[in-house]
Design an enzyme around this catalytic site. Structure first.
Site, PDB file in Angstrom:
ATOM      1  N   LYS A  54       0.844  -1.206   0.000  1.00 62.04           N
ATOM      2  CA  LYS A  54       0.000   0.000   0.000  1.00 62.04           C
ATOM      3  C   LYS A  54       0.875   1.252   0.000  1.00 62.04           C
ATOM      4  O   LYS A  54       0.590   2.231  -0.685  1.00 62.04           O
ATOM      5  CB  LYS A  54      -0.952  -0.023   1.207  1.00 62.04           C
ATOM      6  N   GLN A  98      -4.917  -2.051   9.513  1.00 61.78           N
ATOM      7  CA  GLN A  98      -4.557  -3.297   8.836  1.00 61.78           C
ATOM      8  C   GLN A  98      -5.093  -4.490   9.642  1.00 61.78           C
ATOM      9  O   GLN A  98      -4.812  -4.629  10.828  1.00 61.78           O
ATOM     10  CB  GLN A  98      -3.029  -3.391   8.678  1.00 61.78           C
ATOM     11  N   ASP A 121     -11.758   1.932   3.782  1.00 61.34           N
ATOM     12  CA  ASP A 121     -11.973   0.493   3.635  1.00 61.34           C
ATOM     13  C   ASP A 121     -13.465   0.187   3.488  1.00 61.34           C
ATOM     14  O   ASP A 121     -13.844  -0.928   3.131  1.00 61.34           O
ATOM     15  CB  ASP A 121     -11.424  -0.247   4.868  1.00 61.34           C
TER      16      ASP A 121
END
Ligand code: NAD
Length: 285
Positions: A54, A98, A121
């Site tokens: 990322k 994460q 997300d």
């Protein structure tokens, strides 16, 4: 039947160029470049690899990326406080935790503390609720990336019977919402589903995300079905494979995504797309 391989790397690269152009225009107009904050807790090797990917993608597209790394024993309140600060930090458009989190953390409490407008997300109950009510805002990356991939291959899925194998919050469930939104008839299956093969046989399109190497066999599917493999499984020899028995799909499936190089690159790209969207729509200037 010729089986076409859907090249996620190629499509992601094409879409990357579009994002790069938009960033260039923002810079020219003296606008802020998008900022992504990533929080990683613990020592999960795969998580570290994903965070690196990322970061690399952010660098490539000219986004700001800031990473906070913590050990397992960090107090949950410190994480909540950091999220609060990031929620009101006007150089940050997206906050990503994460996953998986170590067991000693309250996942729901942490995820829900992110401002929905910075939830790139798309996991916050507000954003999932919007998707549910056919008014999507920030949408989970993997399902959104899959819909984009299908669109790029000009596959018309409206009216198709889609079978989703796996019902997790991050892939299976939002995937069925995305497919419903696109006019599919959906069947969501999971580890308690009876007669899974019967459902599979009826599917025009199958999306599998269960984390079991080579689970889905070519002989189970209807001829011409579209196969989307979300699974990422690392074998003892280090090789990465999906949930689909890839070779057995030859001349049986009409389209298939490879692992690696199918869904994965679309997920990372979509994360950046969501960060840009958050920057443009919710935190302008
Ligand atoms: P998860 O463990 O949270 O959920 C797995 C789901 O599979 C559950 O709903 C379970 O009921 C179902 N399942 C398990 N065994 C089954 C069976 N035999 N038949 C039917 N259903 C069964 O997993 P997840 O987080 O959704 O991830 C699934 C896989 O997708 C993993 O391999 C993960 O690494 C991968 N993944 C890939 C991407 C990507 O971008 N390519 C993104 C997210 C997850």
């Amino acid at each position: 039947m010729l089986t076409r391989i859907m090249n996620g790397n190629k499509i992601a690269l094409k879409l990357e160029k579009k994002i790069k152009k938009k960033i260039k225009i923002r810079k020219k107009n003296k606008k802020r470049i998008p900022g992504l904050a990533v929080i990683i807790i613990g020592n999960n090797i795969s998580s570290k690899i994903y965070v690196k990917k990322k970061k690399k993608a952010c660098k490539k597209l000219g986004f700001i990326s800031k990473i906070w790394k913590f050990k397992n024993n960090i107090h949950e309140n410190k994480i909540l406080k950091l999220i609060q600060n990031l929620n009101y930090n006007n150089t940050i458009d997206g906050i990503l935790i994460q996953l998986p989190l170590p067991n000693n953390f309250n996942l729901t409490k942490i995820m829900n503390s992110i401002l929905p407008d910075k939830d790139i997300d798309g996991f916050h109950p507000y954003n999932i609720g919007c998707l549910c009510q056919k008014k999507p805002k920030l949408r989970p990356c993997t399902p959104q990336g899959i819909i984009k991939l299908l669109k790029e291959y000009k596959i018309k899925i409206k009216g198709m019977h889609a079978v989703i194998i796996g019902a997790s919050n991050i892939v299976g469930r939002p995937m069925s919402l995305e497919l419903l939104l696109k006019g599919c008839t959906t069947t969501t299956t999971h580890k308690f589903t009876k007669n899974l093969k019967k459902h599979i046989k009826n599917a025009d399109i199958i999306i599998i995300a269960i984390g079991k190497p080579k689970f889905l066999k070519g002989k189970w599917i209807k001829k011409g079905a579209i196969i989307i493999d979300v699974g990422i499984n690392k074998l003892k020899n280090g090789k990465i494979i999906g949930d689909v028995d890839f070779k057995s799909m030859k001349n049986k499936a009409s389209y298939i995504t490879p692992v690696p190089g199918g869904v994965g690159p679309m997920t990372v790209l979509t994360l950046l797309k969501n960060t840009l969207k958050a920057c443009e729509k919710y935190h302008e200037n």
